[in-house]
Design an enzyme around this catalytic site. Sequence first.
Site, PDB file in Angstrom:
ATOM      1  NE  ARG A   1      -7.536  -8.773   0.518  1.00 49.77           N
ATOM      2  CZ  ARG A   1      -7.207  -8.026  -0.528  1.00 49.77           C
ATOM      3  NH1 ARG A   1      -6.258  -7.109  -0.405  1.00 49.77           N
ATOM      4  NH2 ARG A   1      -7.831  -8.183  -1.683  1.00 49.77           N
TER       5      ARG A   1
ATOM      6  CE  LYS B   1      -4.392  -1.896   1.422  1.00 47.57           C
ATOM      7  NZ  LYS B   1      -5.484  -1.945   2.402  1.00 47.57           N
TER       8      LYS B   1
END
Length: 301
Positions: free
Chosen positions: A267, A227
């Site tokens: 995740r 991210k």
Amino acid sequence: MSTTTTRGRGTVQGLPEWDRCAVMGVVNVTPDSFSDGGRFFDTTAAVKHGLDLVARGADLVDVGGESTRPGASRVDEDEELRRVLPVVRGLASEGVVVSVDTMRAGVAERAVEAGAVLVNDVSGGLADPAMVPVVAAAAVPFVIMHWRGFSADMNARAVYGDVTAEVVAELRQRMDAVVDGGISPELLVVDPGLGFAKRAEHDLELLARQDELRALGRPLLVAASRKRFLGRVLAGDEGAPPPARERDAATAAVSAIAASGGAWAVRVHAVRATADAVRVARAIEGAVRPPRAHTPARGTR
């Protein structure tokens, strides 16, 4: 509430119990994911990739057919179904524990029929009013992520006084709402929504205050993989952020920290390094022994 495992991670009704933080591998069946858009858009390639993730250490695989990167436009339901269902069906037929990543009740319902055993809704049931009734009827586990709006304008919603306190309060409201809607609390997983209506400093603070998220009393999913906040950290003050696929070592570092902090699952896109990281974190936990009682030396009082 459910019984607890190592570090109080919790268990989720209907899913396997792992003695460590679980690893959720990501299969994006999209042409426009920020991380690997288009690489696994073909059904055959997507199923093969999911099986490869399991071979490298994934405990379950999350299949999504709609990008939720910042600024992404939505696809229609028919297209999302076309992308997702054959991949879910193909992986489930091979014995993979499959999660479906969707904000649409119709996609969730059809994916569960195809073999998915977990619904991962980044909107926490807010995007589609039919989602909570569908999940309640299916009686499958449900991930509630902290969400303030769709990808097209979520960056404008990244305004907080105390990000952790506000995320915890908003997640608690959603938990209450979905339980009132008929979903058993034993089926709930919470996700702080790193990168969703959050700036880099918000994501880092949420990770630093993970214990407050775990105080919600349900298993915690941490989804930090590749991210933007990792790109900002790696770039430093002056440099350009590295491409998403060059953030996997940083992702594994966050996975180890999250696992040590008691996360139920992480995740990730690249599984091997994170699978190793969570296993090392578990080994370190297992090596901790209570301190011995102090015994005064002979001749002392």
